[in-house]
Structures are given as structure tokens and as C-alpha cells.
Write a protein that holds these residues in place. Structure first.
Motif, short mmCIF file in Angstrom:
data_model
loop_
_atom_site.label_atom_id
_atom_site.label_comp_id
_atom_site.label_asym_id
_atom_site.label_seq_id
_atom_site.Cartn_x
_atom_site.Cartn_y
_atom_site.Cartn_z
N VAL A 175 0.85 -1.18 0.00
CA VAL A 175 0.00 0.00 0.00
C VAL A 175 0.89 1.23 0.00
CG1 VAL A 175 -1.91 -1.15 1.18
CG2 VAL A 175 -0.13 -0.04 2.53
N ALA A 176 0.28 2.40 -0.20
CA ALA A 176 1.04 3.64 -0.25
C ALA A 176 1.74 3.91 1.08
CB ALA A 176 0.11 4.79 -0.60
N TYR A 177 2.92 4.51 0.98
CA TYR A 177 3.78 4.81 2.13
C TYR A 177 4.05 6.31 2.07
CZ TYR A 177 7.86 3.81 5.21
OH TYR A 177 8.78 3.74 6.25
N SER A 178 3.38 7.09 2.91
CA SER A 178 3.40 8.55 2.78
C SER A 178 4.77 9.13 3.10
CB SER A 178 2.35 9.18 3.70
OG SER A 178 2.72 9.02 5.05
N VAL A 179 5.06 10.30 2.54
CA VAL A 179 6.35 10.96 2.72
C VAL A 179 6.69 11.18 4.20
CG1 VAL A 179 7.65 13.08 2.28
CG2 VAL A 179 6.33 12.02 0.45
N PRO A 180 5.78 11.71 5.01
CA PRO A 180 6.13 11.89 6.43
C PRO A 180 6.48 10.59 7.13
CG PRO A 180 4.19 13.17 5.87
CD PRO A 180 4.46 12.29 4.70
N ASP A 181 5.78 9.51 6.78
CA ASP A 181 6.10 8.22 7.39
C ASP A 181 7.47 7.72 6.92
OD1 ASP A 181 3.79 8.09 8.87
OD2 ASP A 181 2.67 6.99 7.34
N VAL A 182 7.77 7.92 5.63
CA VAL A 182 9.08 7.53 5.10
C VAL A 182 10.19 8.25 5.87
CG1 VAL A 182 10.63 7.69 3.12
CG2 VAL A 182 8.27 6.95 2.79
N LEU A 183 10.04 9.56 6.05
CA LEU A 183 11.07 10.34 6.73
C LEU A 183 11.19 9.98 8.20
CD1 LEU A 183 10.44 13.84 5.10
CD2 LEU A 183 12.20 12.16 4.52
N SER A 184 10.06 9.78 8.87
CA SER A 184 10.09 9.38 10.28
C SER A 184 10.82 8.06 10.46
CB SER A 184 8.67 9.27 10.83
OG SER A 184 8.07 10.52 10.99
N ASP A 185 10.47 7.09 9.62
CA ASP A 185 11.10 5.77 9.73
C ASP A 185 12.58 5.82 9.35
OD1 ASP A 185 8.71 4.69 10.54
OD2 ASP A 185 8.12 4.05 8.53
N LEU A 186 12.93 6.67 8.38
CA LEU A 186 14.32 6.78 7.95
C LEU A 186 15.19 7.33 9.07
CD1 LEU A 186 16.41 6.56 5.69
CD2 LEU A 186 15.75 8.86 4.95
N LEU A 187 14.73 8.40 9.74
CA LEU A 187 15.50 8.99 10.84
C LEU A 187 15.58 8.04 12.03
CD1 LEU A 187 15.26 11.55 9.08
CD2 LEU A 187 15.08 12.86 11.20
N ASP A 188 14.49 7.33 12.30
CA ASP A 188 14.50 6.37 13.40
C ASP A 188 15.47 5.23 13.11
OD1 ASP A 188 13.02 5.38 15.95
OD2 ASP A 188 12.93 3.66 14.58
N PHE A 189 15.46 4.74 11.88
CA PHE A 189 16.40 3.67 11.49
C PHE A 189 17.85 4.14 11.63
CE2 PHE A 189 18.78 1.59 7.94
CZ PHE A 189 18.83 0.32 8.50
N ALA A 190 18.12 5.38 11.20
CA ALA A 190 19.47 5.92 11.31
C ALA A 190 19.90 6.06 12.76
CB ALA A 190 19.54 7.28 10.61
N ALA A 191 18.99 6.54 13.61
CA ALA A 191 19.33 6.72 15.03
C ALA A 191 19.62 5.38 15.70
CB ALA A 191 18.18 7.43 15.74
N ARG A 192 18.90 4.35 15.31
CA ARG A 192 19.09 3.03 15.92
C ARG A 192 20.32 2.31 15.39
NH1 ARG A 192 14.16 0.58 18.09
NH2 ARG A 192 12.40 2.01 17.93
N ASN A 193 20.53 2.37 14.08
CA ASN A 193 21.47 1.45 13.44
C ASN A 193 22.77 2.05 12.96
OD1 ASN A 193 18.54 0.15 12.88
ND2 ASN A 193 20.07 -1.45 12.99
#
Length: 331
Positions: A175-193
Motif C-alpha cells: 500500500v502507499a507509504y506517505s512521505v512523512p512516514d518515510v522520513l520518520s522511519d528513515l531517521l529512526d532507522f538511522a538513530a538506531r542502526n
């Protein structure tokens, strides 16, 4: 020392495997440089596509991992399942870099659970999809599927595939993955990994008249190192965002941070970017503005905007060139 020869060596015109979103070689090298790609470093692109960014990172000696939710892009087959004859791996073969390609993974970035939740990457590089040429997707069930499931919830479940079935060919729905969700998940992934000192380098397209420096998403574990602007047209630009991890991730402190809700606001330069670029109200994400109505009025508003920017009207054909327009202008 200048290495302009690399731009020509890795030119898309010479690349074995290409897609509609392949990043031009010069921009890919900019990204790899900002990521400090070097021998011994481990670099991942969670939206790898045809691999332009990890290819240039591998050139500088980094070990690279490519991940994408689109299995067709990774394996080089059409949506109908027919092989194209080439795939992402062939690009690494072409430049003698197969020993630096650690793995290619089909991965739903929204889940963020493919890897151990511990620092392991020296850099994350990506050009996230924003819906102009390729929309972001995540695993999920479409409304029709959910309705069909609800209608059959009381029926017995089939635990084994029926004889002569094609279940082994099943591809998970997205399903569609909205821009704000993409950015939130990207920053969270970077902070964790990311390791401390590791870098997140990604491209952010914006509407010039709405863009503000405060539009760039922030995270308490990451520090903004650079924000480099590349004009694409009179109305649009894209920014190369470079962030560096400064603080170790603590699940008790950073595990429940709010989503980047401000990215849904219409005043943010990258909000509803696909609709703004294509001037098509049908591309509107209602989460950005729930009161927006895809009506004749809204279409007229878009048409008025087209007339006001007559000298810089991107149409669907132009959208296929975003963001390679600059490269064509300089050739």
C-alpha cells in the motif's frame, strides 16, 4: 584532486542495468562523498532501486547492502514476471565490484526490523521515493482485500495450499507509504542502526516558494551537517541532506518519539510533493490536508497555478525526467 573521469566511467549511458529512477553518476558520487564512503565502511541504501548510490560507495571501497520492497527491481524482471536479461548484480559485475556487494534484500522499510537493533552501519544513503516517478510502498492489505477478509472471517482457514496451486508465486500486497512516514522511519532507522559518527545522507525534493530550513526533519540523536541545494527548475529543487549521529540511541528516551507530523502540513516544502510537481489533485494525500476535496474547484486551483507558472510547467512527460533534467541541460 579532481576525478571528473569517474563521472564518465559510471555514466548511465554505459550502465548495464537501469530503471526509471536511476541516479546520475555525478550526483551519486556527491552522495558517496558526503557519506564518507571508504574502505572498511559498511553502507546501506534502504531504497536501492537499480543501485546507483551503493555502486559509487563501493567504488570508494565500502561494503554495501541494497534493500528495496520491489522484488522486480532487485531481480530484473518485469511486473509480468518476464526477465529483462540484466539485474542490479550486473552493475557490480560491470565495474568489478562484486566482492564489495554484501547482499541484496527485499525489505519493507516501514517495519525497521530486518536488522538487529544495534549500531552497525557507517552510512545510510538513499533517494527515497516521493511519488513523482515511483511512489513509496510498504507491506499492507488494500481496502478491497480487507473487505473480502472481513466477509470471510467466519469461514474455515486453509492451512495447506490446495493441489496444483500457484501459492509459491504469491507476492505480498503493498500500500502507499506517505512521505512523512518515510522520513520518520528513515531517521529512526538511522538513530538506531548507525554507529556514533556514522552519517545519514538522503535527497529531499521541495517546492521553492514553500521551503524553509526548518522543514528538514530532525532527530535528537542526529546533527545536521550539511544541506546542499540543487535547483531542478524555477519552482522546484532537491536538497542533499547530510546528518551525523552524535548521541547513542536509548530505547527508553528515544523509543517513543512522536512522528514527524509537521510534514503533513501544506506549508512544508515537501508535503504532497507529487501533487504539486504534477499539478494533479488526484495525487493528493488526504493526511496532509483532510479538508482538501478533489473536486472541480481544486482542479481549477491547480489550473490557475499552471497559468501563473507558464514558463515552468512540468507535465507528466517532464516528471519522468525528474530529477535528471539538470543533467540533460548540462550535456
Amino acid at each position: 584532486m579532481s576525478r571528473r573521469d569517474l563521472v564518465e566511467t559510471y555514466s548511465l549511458k554505459k550502465r548495464a542495468y537501469l530503471g526509471t529512477t536511476s541516479m546520475e553518476s555525478e550526483i551519486s558520487f556527491f552522495t558517496a562523498n558526503q557519506a564518507l564512503a571508504r574502505p572498511g565502511s559498511l553502507v546501506i541504501d534502504p531504497f536501492v532501486g537499480t543501485g546507483s548510490l551503493v555502486l559509487t560507495a563501493a567504488h570508494f571501497g565500502a561494503r554495501v547492502i541494497g534493500a528495496d520492497i520491489d522484488m522486480c527491481v532487485l531481480t530484473g524482471v518485469t511486473k509480468a514476471g518476464k526477465p529483462k536479461g540484466k539485474n542490479l548484480y550486473n552493475n557490480f559485475e560491470q565495474y568489478g565490484l562484486t566482492d564489495r556487494l554484501v547482499s541484496l534484500i527485499r525489505w519493507d522499510h516501514s517495519t525497521r526490523n530486518c536488522f538487529r537493533q544495534k549500531p552497525m552501519f557507517d552510512a545510510i544513503v538513499c533517494d527515497p521515493p516521493y511519488g513523482v516517478r515511483a511512489g513509496a510502498k510498504k507491506v499492507g492489505k488494500k481496502p478491497k482485500t480487507l473487505a473480502r477478509k472481513a466477509a470471510h472471517d467466519n469461514q474455515p482457514h486453509i492451512l495447506e495450499p490446495p493441489p496444483n496451486s500457484d501459492w509459491h508465486k504469491h507476492v505480498t500486497q503493498t500500500v502507499a507509504y506517505s512521505v512523512p512516514d518515510v522520513l520518520s522511519d528513515l531517521l529512526d532507522f538511522a538513530a538506531r542502526n548507525l554507529v556514533v559518527g556514522g552519517r545519514l545522507v538522503y535527497w529531499l525534493p521541495t517546492l521553492n516558494e514553500q521551503y524553509k530550513p526548518s522543514d528538514v526533519p530532525q532527530h535528537p540523536c542526529l546533527r545536521l551537517v550539511a544541506n546542499s541545494k540543487q535547483p531542478v527548475s524555477l519552482r522546484f529543487s532537491r536538497h542533499l541532506i547530510t546528518m551525523q549521529k552524535e548521541v547513542e540511541y536509548d530505547p527508553n528516551v528515544h523509543g517513543n518519539l512522536p512522528r514527524i507530523e509537521y510534514s503533513f502540513e501544506e506549508g512544508v516544502g515537501h508535503a504532497n510533493f507529487a501533487m504539486k510537481y504534477l499539478k494533479d489533485p488526484r495525487r493528493h494525500d488526504k493526511r496532509h490536508n483532510p479538508d482538501f476535496v478533489k473536486s472541480k474547484q481544486s482542479v481549477e486551483g491547480v489550473e490557475d497555478d499552471k497559468e501563473g507558472a507558464a514558463d515552468d510547467q512540468p507535465d507528466v512527460a517532464d516528471a519522468a525526467d525528474f530529477p535528471n533534467k539538470r543533467q540533460k541541460q548540462t550535456n
